[in-house]
Design a protein around this motif. Structure first.
Motif, PDB file in Angstrom:
ATOM      1  N   ALA A  36      33.602 123.376   2.775  1.00  0.00           N
ATOM      2  CA  ALA A  36      33.443 122.994   4.186  1.00  0.00           C
ATOM      3  C   ALA A  36      32.770 121.627   4.288  1.00  0.00           C
ATOM      4  CB  ALA A  36      32.635 124.059   4.922  1.00  0.00           C
ATOM      5  N   ALA A  37      31.820 121.358   3.385  1.00  0.00           N
ATOM      6  CA  ALA A  37      31.107 120.074   3.399  1.00  0.00           C
ATOM      7  C   ALA A  37      32.090 118.916   3.225  1.00  0.00           C
ATOM      8  CB  ALA A  37      30.059 120.043   2.297  1.00  0.00           C
ATOM      9  N   LYS A  38      33.054 119.082   2.340  1.00  0.00           N
ATOM     10  CA  LYS A  38      34.028 118.011   2.090  1.00  0.00           C
ATOM     11  C   LYS A  38      34.901 117.783   3.318  1.00  0.00           C
ATOM     12  CE  LYS A  38      34.727 119.151  -2.682  1.00  0.00           C
ATOM     13  NZ  LYS A  38      35.714 119.378  -3.726  1.00  0.00           N
ATOM     14  N   ILE A  39      35.278 118.864   3.957  1.00  0.00           N
ATOM     15  CA  ILE A  39      36.136 118.758   5.137  1.00  0.00           C
ATOM     16  C   ILE A  39      35.381 118.089   6.280  1.00  0.00           C
ATOM     17  CG2 ILE A  39      37.449 120.079   6.857  1.00  0.00           C
ATOM     18  CD1 ILE A  39      37.811 122.238   4.624  1.00  0.00           C
ATOM     19  N   VAL A  40      34.149 118.520   6.507  1.00  0.00           N
ATOM     20  CA  VAL A  40      33.347 117.939   7.589  1.00  0.00           C
ATOM     21  C   VAL A  40      33.027 116.476   7.272  1.00  0.00           C
ATOM     22  CG1 VAL A  40      31.104 118.050   8.767  1.00  0.00           C
ATOM     23  CG2 VAL A  40      32.411 120.146   8.368  1.00  0.00           C
ATOM     24  N   GLN A  66      26.855 119.012  23.993  1.00  0.00           N
ATOM     25  CA  GLN A  66      27.447 119.195  22.684  1.00  0.00           C
ATOM     26  C   GLN A  66      28.436 118.074  22.412  1.00  0.00           C
ATOM     27  OE1 GLN A  66      29.392 122.930  22.023  1.00  0.00           O
ATOM     28  NE2 GLN A  66      27.615 123.699  20.977  1.00  0.00           N
ATOM     29  N   GLN A  67      28.385 117.529  21.223  1.00  0.00           N
ATOM     30  CA  GLN A  67      29.296 116.464  20.843  1.00  0.00           C
ATOM     31  C   GLN A  67      30.494 117.093  20.140  1.00  0.00           C
ATOM     32  OE1 GLN A  67      27.415 112.772  20.099  1.00  0.00           O
ATOM     33  NE2 GLN A  67      26.938 113.550  22.107  1.00  0.00           N
ATOM     34  N   LYS A  68      31.612 116.405  20.176  1.00  0.00           N
ATOM     35  CA  LYS A  68      32.809 116.987  19.573  1.00  0.00           C
ATOM     36  C   LYS A  68      32.642 117.311  18.100  1.00  0.00           C
ATOM     37  CE  LYS A  68      36.362 115.212  22.588  1.00  0.00           C
ATOM     38  NZ  LYS A  68      37.399 114.191  22.771  1.00  0.00           N
ATOM     39  N   LEU A  69      31.968 116.428  17.384  1.00  0.00           N
ATOM     40  CA  LEU A  69      31.830 116.687  15.952  1.00  0.00           C
ATOM     41  C   LEU A  69      30.948 117.896  15.654  1.00  0.00           C
ATOM     42  CD1 LEU A  69      31.614 113.326  13.999  1.00  0.00           C
ATOM     43  CD2 LEU A  69      33.143 115.217  13.564  1.00  0.00           C
ATOM     44  N   ASP A  70      30.002 118.177  16.546  1.00  0.00           N
ATOM     45  CA  ASP A  70      29.180 119.392  16.371  1.00  0.00           C
ATOM     46  C   ASP A  70      30.087 120.602  16.410  1.00  0.00           C
ATOM     47  OD1 ASP A  70      27.535 117.391  17.368  1.00  0.00           O
ATOM     48  OD2 ASP A  70      26.143 118.800  18.289  1.00  0.00           O
ATOM     49  N   VAL A  71      30.972 120.592  17.382  1.00  0.00           N
ATOM     50  CA  VAL A  71      31.880 121.720  17.569  1.00  0.00           C
ATOM     51  C   VAL A  71      32.800 121.842  16.356  1.00  0.00           C
ATOM     52  CG1 VAL A  71      33.688 122.677  19.061  1.00  0.00           C
ATOM     53  CG2 VAL A  71      31.812 121.370  20.065  1.00  0.00           C
ATOM     54  N   TYR A  72      33.308 120.698  15.923  1.00  0.00           N
ATOM     55  CA  TYR A  72      34.203 120.672  14.770  1.00  0.00           C
ATOM     56  C   TYR A  72      33.502 121.250  13.534  1.00  0.00           C
ATOM     57  CZ  TYR A  72      37.330 118.991  11.158  1.00  0.00           C
ATOM     58  OH  TYR A  72      38.169 118.926  10.090  1.00  0.00           O
ATOM     59  N   ALA A  73      32.286 120.731  13.263  1.00  0.00           N
ATOM     60  CA  ALA A  73      31.549 121.172  12.079  1.00  0.00           C
ATOM     61  C   ALA A  73      31.214 122.662  12.181  1.00  0.00           C
ATOM     62  CB  ALA A  73      30.272 120.351  11.917  1.00  0.00           C
ATOM     63  N   ASN A  74      30.812 123.071  13.363  1.00  0.00           N
ATOM     64  CA  ASN A  74      30.481 124.483  13.589  1.00  0.00           C
ATOM     65  C   ASN A  74      31.691 125.368  13.268  1.00  0.00           C
ATOM     66  OD1 ASN A  74      28.740 126.584  14.551  1.00  0.00           O
ATOM     67  ND2 ASN A  74      29.925 126.622  16.440  1.00  0.00           N
ATOM     68  N   ASN A  75      32.829 124.998  13.823  1.00  0.00           N
ATOM     69  CA  ASN A  75      34.031 125.800  13.600  1.00  0.00           C
ATOM     70  C   ASN A  75      34.445 125.818  12.130  1.00  0.00           C
ATOM     71  OD1 ASN A  75      34.051 126.281  16.298  1.00  0.00           O
ATOM     72  ND2 ASN A  75      35.622 124.750  16.789  1.00  0.00           N
ATOM     73  N   LYS A  76      34.369 124.663  11.485  1.00  0.00           N
ATOM     74  CA  LYS A  76      34.801 124.577  10.075  1.00  0.00           C
ATOM     75  C   LYS A  76      33.936 125.438   9.173  1.00  0.00           C
ATOM     76  CE  LYS A  76      38.437 122.399   9.847  1.00  0.00           C
ATOM     77  NZ  LYS A  76      39.471 123.322  10.136  1.00  0.00           N
ATOM     78  N   GLY A 132      23.397 115.380   9.208  1.00  0.00           N
ATOM     79  CA  GLY A 132      23.386 116.357   8.119  1.00  0.00           C
ATOM     80  C   GLY A 132      23.778 117.750   8.547  1.00  0.00           C
ATOM     81  N   THR A 133      24.049 118.590   7.566  1.00  0.00           N
ATOM     82  CA  THR A 133      24.257 120.029   7.778  1.00  0.00           C
ATOM     83  C   THR A 133      23.129 120.747   7.038  1.00  0.00           C
ATOM     84  OG1 THR A 133      26.672 119.806   7.838  1.00  0.00           O
ATOM     85  CG2 THR A 133      25.796 121.986   7.268  1.00  0.00           C
TER      86      THR A 133
END
Ligand code: AHM
Ligand code: MG
Length: 335
Positions: A36-40, A66-76, A132-133
């Motif tokens: 998931a880290a690589k994808i995000v 909420q920013q779009k990338l937060d949502v993206y990372a959360n979902n991934k 970061g995550t």
């Protein structure tokens, strides 16, 4: 002779047996975080190129845009962890409630729960500054065969079996611990693999960097104000350098390498501070202690705090051992 660098995948397998509950599931879980880290990372790197930054319009549980990338990372992260069928529950800073992973794990056989801050410091995305995550892993408390409950997530930080972060910076790194020291891996983007670049990371016992949002100074408790003044005083090896990125992962990472202290104290604006015990403070505290550092709320060891709610906030003081202890002494002196 140059040594072949160990990849994260190799490292996880080779260290599996040293882990006390070794059954291969934790390795598998760490591998899914690596994926998931690589994808995000790929998406974060594209943030300046495509129309992906900006608020999605939602407001999360903390009342922030909420920013779009937060949502993206959360979902991934949720998707990847769910697909591998290793976890029984996930809680995320971006979700109001915990997720019971029933879709794959119908008979509730999985043992691990994951708490995650999918994209911390996200206000830094649109200005090309590191984010970061942060992740934290526990074993379930409820018996196998039953659905997870809130109690599985409200465990003390000292119960963590693994924790770590991914820093999307000038290079991307994954840093983690399973309770046997802290190791850092750097992504080679050309090959798509993480390589062991920072084995056995340790905070220097003392440091000369102080990371705090000084804009809140007038609202800080007197003990914290006194500590900040102490750091600024010209005496012995002071004044210290003040460096604040506003991304916990980045500030922590720099302080671990160079020696320093990070503070997000309580204030008259935020009675409990800002950072979340479960998603941010506990995993960073586990890493800090595993790297000879220290993490406290000013009075108590972070890892000893009994959580009472998922999105609980707590004052956070973390970094080089001697600096944290000096700061605690200043806080105690006043109250
Ligand atoms: P976030 O989870 O909304 O991104 O907030 C956490 C971040 C930390 O990474 C950072 O250290 C802190 O908030 C900065 O807060 P402030 O801007 O109040 O100094
Ligand atoms: Mg956060």
């Amino acid at each position: 002779m140059a040594h072949k660098k160990q990849t994260l995948g190799e490292f996880i397998i080779e260290n599996q047996t040293s882990f006390k509950y070794s059954s291969g599931e934790l390795s598998s879980l760490l591998n899914s975080i690596r994926l998931a880290a690589k994808i995000v990372n790929h998406e974060v790197n594209k943030a300046g190129l495509v129309d992906i930054v900006g608020s999605v319009g939602d407001v999360n549980i903390q009342g922030e845009d909420q920013q779009k990338l937060d949502v993206y990372a959360n979902n991934k992260f949720i998707q990847t962890l769910t697909n591998r069928n290793i976890v029984c529950g996930i809680a995320s800073e971006e979700e109001d409630d915990f997720i019971s992973v029933n879709s794959r794990d119908e008979n509730h056989q999985n043992k691990y729960i994951v708490l995650i801050d999918p994209l911390d410091g996200s206000s830094n995305i649109d200005v090309n500054v590191s984010v970061g995550t942060i992740f934290s892993i526990y074993r379930r408390k409820t018996p196998v065969g039953q659905p997870v409950t809130l109690d599985d997530f409200l465990q003390k930080g000292s119960q963590q079996v693994a924790a770590g972060y991914i820093i999307y910076g000038t290079s991307t790194m994954l840093v983690y611990t399973t309770g046997d020291g802290v190791n850092g891996f750097t992504l080679n983007p050309a090959l798509g693999s993480f390589y062991l670049s920072h084995p056995n990371m340790k905070f220097p016992e003392d440091g000369k960097i102080c990371s705090v949002n000084e804009g809140n100074y007038t609202h800080f408790p007197q003990g914290v104000k006194n500590y900040i003044k102490y750091c600024q005083k010209e005496e012995d090896d002071r004044p210290y350098t003040f460096r604040y990125i506003g991304s916990l992962v980045s500030d922590f990472h720099r302080n671990m390498i160079k020696g320093g202290i990070y503070l997000y104290p309580k204030s008259s604006l935020l009675e409990e501070g800002k950072l979340r015990l479960l998603y941010e403070c506990n995993p960073m505290a586990f890493l800090a202690e595993q790297a000879n550092g220290k993490a406290s709320d000013g009075y108590r060891r972070i890892l000893d705090i009994q959580p009472t709610e998922l999105h609980q906030r707590v004052p956070f003081i973390c970094g080089s051992k001697n600096m944290v202890e000096t700061c605690e002494a200043f806080i105690r002196e006043v109250e």
